[in-house]
Design an enzyme around this catalytic site. Sequence first.
Site, PDB file in Angstrom:
ATOM      1  N   SER A  45     -47.088  33.681  14.911  1.00  0.00           N
ATOM      2  CA  SER A  45     -46.686  34.961  15.739  1.00  0.00           C
ATOM      3  C   SER A  45     -47.414  35.184  17.095  1.00  0.00           C
ATOM      4  O   SER A  45     -46.770  35.573  17.823  1.00  0.00           O
ATOM      5  CB  SER A  45     -47.180  35.971  14.753  1.00  0.00           C
ATOM      6  OG  SER A  45     -48.264  36.208  14.820  1.00  0.00           O
ATOM      7  N   LYS A 116     -53.468  39.667  17.231  1.00  0.00           N
ATOM      8  CA  LYS A 116     -52.365  40.059  17.938  1.00  0.00           C
ATOM      9  C   LYS A 116     -52.805  40.414  19.365  1.00  0.00           C
ATOM     10  O   LYS A 116     -53.951  40.477  19.683  1.00  0.00           O
ATOM     11  CB  LYS A 116     -51.565  41.256  17.383  1.00  0.00           C
ATOM     12  CG  LYS A 116     -51.140  41.228  16.352  1.00  0.00           C
ATOM     13  CD  LYS A 116     -49.816  40.472  15.790  1.00  0.00           C
ATOM     14  CE  LYS A 116     -49.535  40.469  14.444  1.00  0.00           C
ATOM     15  NZ  LYS A 116     -48.304  39.067  14.314  1.00  0.00           N
TER      16      LYS A 116
END
Length: 232
Positions: A45, A116
């Site tokens: 990701s 993230k």
Amino acid sequence: MPQTPSRPRWRRVAGSPWFHLVAAFVLAGLVLSFVAKPYWVPSGSMETTLEPGDRVLVNRLAYVGSSPGSGDVVVFDAGPEWDIAAAAASDPLRGALRWIGEVTGFGPSGAHTLIKRTIGTAGQTVACCTDEGRLTVDGAPLDEPYVTNDFAFEPGTLDCTSTPRSPRCFDAVTVPAESLLLLGDNRGNSSDSAAFCRSDDAAPTCWRWATRADVVGKAAVVFWPVPRWNVF
């Protein structure tokens, strides 16, 4: 002959190999709890900033007296709204492997821990997209050279006014107090804060937030594998 005086008990204990082993574990625990923590990147990701299998050293002191800023890559403990509740259940062997991974960085990290990039902080309004397809924070377009594999966007053909609209688009949202809006650099393949909000009929409750209290620390350096060594 005079007898050699025996060493004090505390010196005998302190000289024991078992004492050294326990002290090493205590010291490692203190470092992991308060200073730095290794983290194993589990998915793609954050490609290509981070690749699956990268080992990252997380600075746990980075936000002492402060909070993450826009652009910071953070490791955080994700709640059940991040769809990882099932990962919490594990057998003893898997739990032991995760513990080893958390201590050494070589192996899986905690079942609830994700990484993230911080896009919006408390009170900021985030939206996508401008006419050129750029994400904005408080109305200012972001320069995001780190983004790869973004959602398709073609001005005048597939954008935020077309039907259907571009999957890159989401409605403006103001980040709640003590919260963070986090996205993956591999924007088109990231289960992040906006994952359920990129549709025309997305509900206002579609957002998944990380709280300030959830943040473990700031990604500081990729320390393994050696060819990917990099400082953030």
